[in-house]
Design a protein around this motif. Structure first.
Motif, PDB file in Angstrom:
ATOM      1  N   ARG A  71      50.060  29.170  49.444  1.00 28.34           N
ATOM      2  CA  ARG A  71      49.482  28.783  47.993  1.00 28.34           C
ATOM      3  C   ARG A  71      48.775  30.120  47.814  1.00 28.34           C
ATOM      4  O   ARG A  71      48.093  30.796  48.382  1.00 28.34           O
ATOM      5  CB  ARG A  71      48.590  27.515  47.768  1.00 28.34           C
ATOM      6  N   GLY A  72      48.799  30.463  46.483  1.00 26.84           N
ATOM      7  CA  GLY A  72      47.745  31.559  46.086  1.00 26.84           C
ATOM      8  C   GLY A  72      46.750  31.046  45.181  1.00 26.84           C
ATOM      9  O   GLY A  72      46.571  30.082  44.579  1.00 26.84           O
ATOM     10  N   TYR A  73      45.524  31.952  45.493  1.00 32.97           N
ATOM     11  CA  TYR A  73      44.155  31.473  44.687  1.00 32.97           C
ATOM     12  C   TYR A  73      43.800  32.771  43.918  1.00 32.97           C
ATOM     13  O   TYR A  73      43.965  33.959  44.422  1.00 32.97           O
ATOM     14  CB  TYR A  73      43.283  31.004  45.483  1.00 32.97           C
ATOM     15  N   TRP A  74      43.048  32.515  42.737  1.00 35.69           N
ATOM     16  CA  TRP A  74      42.358  33.775  42.104  1.00 35.69           C
ATOM     17  C   TRP A  74      40.811  33.710  42.337  1.00 35.69           C
ATOM     18  O   TRP A  74      40.310  32.768  42.152  1.00 35.69           O
ATOM     19  CB  TRP A  74      42.656  33.625  40.669  1.00 35.69           C
ATOM     20  N   MET A  75      40.038  34.714  42.444  1.00 39.56           N
ATOM     21  CA  MET A  75      38.694  34.625  42.319  1.00 39.56           C
ATOM     22  C   MET A  75      38.441  36.231  41.939  1.00 39.56           C
ATOM     23  O   MET A  75      38.939  37.088  42.022  1.00 39.56           O
ATOM     24  CB  MET A  75      38.154  34.676  44.027  1.00 39.56           C
ATOM     25  N   TYR A  76      37.185  35.955  41.274  1.00 39.65           N
ATOM     26  CA  TYR A  76      36.788  37.153  40.404  1.00 39.65           C
ATOM     27  C   TYR A  76      35.594  37.701  41.175  1.00 39.65           C
ATOM     28  O   TYR A  76      34.617  37.327  41.814  1.00 39.65           O
ATOM     29  CB  TYR A  76      36.214  36.761  39.059  1.00 39.65           C
ATOM     30  N   VAL A  77      35.850  39.223  41.506  1.00 36.07           N
ATOM     31  CA  VAL A  77      34.483  39.785  41.960  1.00 36.07           C
ATOM     32  C   VAL A  77      34.094  41.029  41.035  1.00 36.07           C
ATOM     33  O   VAL A  77      34.758  41.502  40.111  1.00 36.07           O
ATOM     34  CB  VAL A  77      35.183  40.793  43.142  1.00 36.07           C
ATOM     35  N   LEU A  78      32.777  41.216  41.204  1.00 39.60           N
ATOM     36  CA  LEU A  78      31.898  42.062  40.330  1.00 39.60           C
ATOM     37  C   LEU A  78      31.896  43.529  40.506  1.00 39.60           C
ATOM     38  O   LEU A  78      31.592  44.491  39.748  1.00 39.60           O
ATOM     39  CB  LEU A  78      30.575  41.414  40.012  1.00 39.60           C
ATOM     40  N   GLN A  79      32.420  43.672  41.854  1.00 43.52           N
ATOM     41  CA  GLN A  79      32.568  45.389  42.318  1.00 43.52           C
ATOM     42  C   GLN A  79      33.405  45.584  43.489  1.00 43.52           C
ATOM     43  O   GLN A  79      34.124  44.419  43.955  1.00 43.52           O
ATOM     44  CB  GLN A  79      30.969  45.717  42.494  1.00 43.52           C
ATOM     45  N   ASN A  80      33.558  46.372  43.880  1.00 47.73           N
ATOM     46  CA  ASN A  80      34.297  46.879  44.975  1.00 47.73           C
ATOM     47  C   ASN A  80      33.636  45.957  46.254  1.00 47.73           C
ATOM     48  O   ASN A  80      32.325  46.018  46.289  1.00 47.73           O
ATOM     49  CB  ASN A  80      34.422  48.349  45.376  1.00 47.73           C
TER      50      ASN A  80
END
Length: 87
Positions: A71-80
């Motif tokens: 399964r795939g999941y999404w996450m949000y990162v604020l920077q490299n």
């Protein structure tokens, strides 16, 4: 076919590091066995937007407690950053 093909590279069990080269949504996946969502961390730690990890189940996005293989999941990162999955 009587032919065989040899694959070389890093075993999937060891692919626990993802490089995010820009801020934004990153698609990640579990490894060969289930991994607690709480084991995901970023370097630097401030790169991860808390509460931004989502999976898709049925017809809705959900906040997973476990990353499941396949399964795939999404996450949000604020920077490299580096995203580390598992222990």
């Amino acid at each position: 076919s009587p032919d065989s093909i040899a694959f070389t590279g890093t075993p999937f069990d060891s692919a626990r590091r993802i490089i995010a080269d820009a801020p934004g949504w990153v698609l990640i996946g579990g490894v060969s066995s289930p991994v607690p969502a709480s084991s995901i961390r970023t370097v630097p730690a401030s790169a991860y937007l808390a509460g931004s990890l989502y999976g898709y189940s049925g017809n809705a996005y959900t906040a997973p407690t476990l990353l499941v293989p396949g399964r795939g999941y999404w996450m949000y990162v604020l920077q490299n950053c580096e995203i580390l999955i598992g222990p």
